[in-house]
Design a protein around this motif. Sequence first.
Motif, PDB file in Angstrom:
ATOM      1  N   LEU A   1      10.436   3.598  33.802  1.00 26.07           N
ATOM      2  CA  LEU A   1       9.987   2.263  33.072  1.00 26.07           C
ATOM      3  C   LEU A   1      11.070   2.097  31.774  1.00 26.07           C
ATOM      4  O   LEU A   1      11.133   1.072  31.332  1.00 26.07           O
ATOM      5  CB  LEU A   1       8.684   2.460  32.390  1.00 26.07           C
ATOM      6  CG  LEU A   1       7.428   2.172  33.346  1.00 26.07           C
ATOM      7  CD1 LEU A   1       6.181   2.926  32.701  1.00 26.07           C
ATOM      8  CD2 LEU A   1       7.473   0.907  33.814  1.00 26.07           C
ATOM      9  N   ARG A   2      11.727   2.991  31.495  1.00 26.62           N
ATOM     10  CA  ARG A   2      12.543   3.093  30.170  1.00 26.62           C
ATOM     11  C   ARG A   2      13.654   2.535  30.419  1.00 26.62           C
ATOM     12  O   ARG A   2      14.326   2.582  31.287  1.00 26.62           O
ATOM     13  CB  ARG A   2      12.822   4.692  29.797  1.00 26.62           C
ATOM     14  CG  ARG A   2      11.300   5.247  29.473  1.00 26.62           C
ATOM     15  CD  ARG A   2      11.588   6.626  28.667  1.00 26.62           C
ATOM     16  NE  ARG A   2      10.223   7.333  28.562  1.00 26.62           N
ATOM     17  CZ  ARG A   2       9.898   8.323  27.994  1.00 26.62           C
ATOM     18  NH1 ARG A   2      11.245   9.080  27.451  1.00 26.62           N
ATOM     19  NH2 ARG A   2       8.739   8.701  27.799  1.00 26.62           N
ATOM     20  N   ASN A   3      14.363   1.826  29.148  1.00 30.40           N
ATOM     21  CA  ASN A   3      15.455   1.130  29.052  1.00 30.40           C
ATOM     22  C   ASN A   3      15.744  -0.011  30.364  1.00 30.40           C
ATOM     23  O   ASN A   3      16.788  -0.157  30.850  1.00 30.40           O
ATOM     24  CB  ASN A   3      16.879   1.994  29.057  1.00 30.40           C
ATOM     25  CG  ASN A   3      16.679   3.008  28.018  1.00 30.40           C
ATOM     26  OD1 ASN A   3      16.611   2.587  27.006  1.00 30.40           O
ATOM     27  ND2 ASN A   3      16.904   4.279  28.279  1.00 30.40           N
ATOM     28  N   ARG A   4      14.678  -0.581  30.358  1.00 28.77           N
ATOM     29  CA  ARG A   4      14.628  -1.748  31.535  1.00 28.77           C
ATOM     30  C   ARG A   4      14.058  -2.831  31.023  1.00 28.77           C
ATOM     31  O   ARG A   4      12.978  -3.075  29.970  1.00 28.77           O
ATOM     32  CB  ARG A   4      13.950  -1.167  32.809  1.00 28.77           C
ATOM     33  CG  ARG A   4      14.608  -0.414  33.522  1.00 28.77           C
ATOM     34  CD  ARG A   4      13.911   0.167  34.768  1.00 28.77           C
ATOM     35  NE  ARG A   4      13.849  -0.918  35.782  1.00 28.77           N
ATOM     36  CZ  ARG A   4      13.331  -0.874  36.997  1.00 28.77           C
ATOM     37  NH1 ARG A   4      12.945   0.395  37.471  1.00 28.77           N
ATOM     38  NH2 ARG A   4      13.105  -1.741  37.781  1.00 28.77           N
ATOM     39  N   THR A   5      14.374  -4.185  31.410  1.00 26.82           N
ATOM     40  CA  THR A   5      13.691  -5.240  31.216  1.00 26.82           C
ATOM     41  C   THR A   5      12.590  -5.712  32.468  1.00 26.82           C
ATOM     42  O   THR A   5      12.914  -5.455  33.506  1.00 26.82           O
ATOM     43  CB  THR A   5      14.649  -6.463  30.803  1.00 26.82           C
ATOM     44  OG1 THR A   5      15.252  -6.720  32.061  1.00 26.82           O
ATOM     45  CG2 THR A   5      15.407  -6.219  29.612  1.00 26.82           C
ATOM     46  N   PHE A   6      11.689  -6.306  31.777  1.00 24.08           N
ATOM     47  CA  PHE A   6      10.357  -6.870  32.898  1.00 24.08           C
ATOM     48  C   PHE A   6      10.075  -8.302  32.843  1.00 24.08           C
ATOM     49  O   PHE A   6      10.053  -8.719  31.656  1.00 24.08           O
ATOM     50  CB  PHE A   6       9.324  -5.928  32.934  1.00 24.08           C
ATOM     51  CG  PHE A   6       9.588  -4.380  33.230  1.00 24.08           C
ATOM     52  CD1 PHE A   6       9.819  -4.031  34.640  1.00 24.08           C
ATOM     53  CD2 PHE A   6       9.850  -3.552  32.345  1.00 24.08           C
ATOM     54  CE1 PHE A   6      10.092  -2.576  35.119  1.00 24.08           C
ATOM     55  CE2 PHE A   6      10.168  -2.259  32.760  1.00 24.08           C
ATOM     56  CZ  PHE A   6      10.263  -1.681  33.974  1.00 24.08           C
ATOM     57  N   PRO A   7       9.594  -9.009  33.705  1.00 22.79           N
ATOM     58  CA  PRO A   7       9.192 -10.330  33.663  1.00 22.79           C
ATOM     59  C   PRO A   7       7.782 -10.415  32.925  1.00 22.79           C
ATOM     60  O   PRO A   7       6.838  -9.480  33.233  1.00 22.79           O
ATOM     61  CB  PRO A   7       9.285 -10.988  34.822  1.00 22.79           C
ATOM     62  CG  PRO A   7       9.185  -9.809  35.953  1.00 22.79           C
ATOM     63  CD  PRO A   7       9.833  -8.711  35.104  1.00 22.79           C
ATOM     64  N   SER A   8       7.449 -11.403  32.096  1.00 24.15           N
ATOM     65  CA  SER A   8       6.119 -11.661  31.504  1.00 24.15           C
ATOM     66  C   SER A   8       5.433 -12.820  32.279  1.00 24.15           C
ATOM     67  O   SER A   8       6.048 -13.744  33.081  1.00 24.15           O
ATOM     68  CB  SER A   8       6.243 -11.493  30.178  1.00 24.15           C
ATOM     69  OG  SER A   8       4.936 -12.041  29.632  1.00 24.15           O
ATOM     70  N   ILE A   9       4.133 -13.091  32.200  1.00 28.33           N
ATOM     71  CA  ILE A   9       3.651 -14.013  32.850  1.00 28.33           C
ATOM     72  C   ILE A   9       3.836 -15.342  32.169  1.00 28.33           C
ATOM     73  O   ILE A   9       3.598 -16.275  33.020  1.00 28.33           O
ATOM     74  CB  ILE A   9       1.997 -13.492  32.591  1.00 28.33           C
ATOM     75  CG1 ILE A   9       0.875 -14.681  33.543  1.00 28.33           C
ATOM     76  CG2 ILE A   9       1.508 -13.655  31.386  1.00 28.33           C
ATOM     77  CD1 ILE A   9       1.299 -14.834  34.996  1.00 28.33           C
TER      78      ILE A   9
END
Length: 248
Positions: free
Chosen positions: A141-149
């Motif tokens: 999970l670390r040092n990553r970007t993820f999409p939000s709703i």
Amino acid sequence: MNLVRLTMVTAHGLAMTTTKFVYITSLWYNIDTVELGRPHWQRNDTLDSVAKLAFEALLVITLSRPKKSQRLMEFLSAVGNLSADYPKNYTQQPGFVMAGEETQLYAIYAYDAFATLAMIANERTQNGANLSDGKAFAQSLRNRTFPSIDGSVFKVNSNGDRDSIYAILAMTSDLGDMEQILLYNAWDDRLRRPENSSDWTRNNAVPVDQLLFCEFYRSDGQCETRKQKERSTIRRNKQQYHKYFVDY
């Protein structure tokens, strides 16, 4: 936020909300609800007029408001419909919050959390990794970007914490509106103004040229110097002294 409001009203009564003073407080949730701490001066009571003036000297640090994208609006509508389907004898129990902005706020972060975990689980499964290895899973999970709703993205930093976007709220109009005047993005360390944002207004209840001369304010809001206050105090004491012996 009610305690902050009382503090600001008290400060205004002490003439401590002029342009010489700035107050800063924090609030976890940036939504206009009493349950989670309403970031606003209005309570429809006798203190509203004073609170409105006092809040012009206040800055509120909080999370930024979610973007109202079409996808987010559809999601929140579905959340509201599901919440309304709960039996009344369950939803009316103490501590249960009915469908509303506060429920929607929790739903946004809950969705982002579960969607992110599902994304990582699917990714590791495709790579043949062992899902029972919790340490390796968390490291993914670390040092990553993820999409939000809401259509934006967020970053999980090297510590495994979500880097959020923070907002500074302030009064921006004579109507007493509390709006976002600055945004701080923790993962790119940028401070910027929101689009179409307004300027922060300051307390203009006391003219600036009066600040150097006014040392005390009476209950009616009129200015009084130290000598005037001393004379009025002596006069009041004499009146009380005279009344005491006359009555005696």
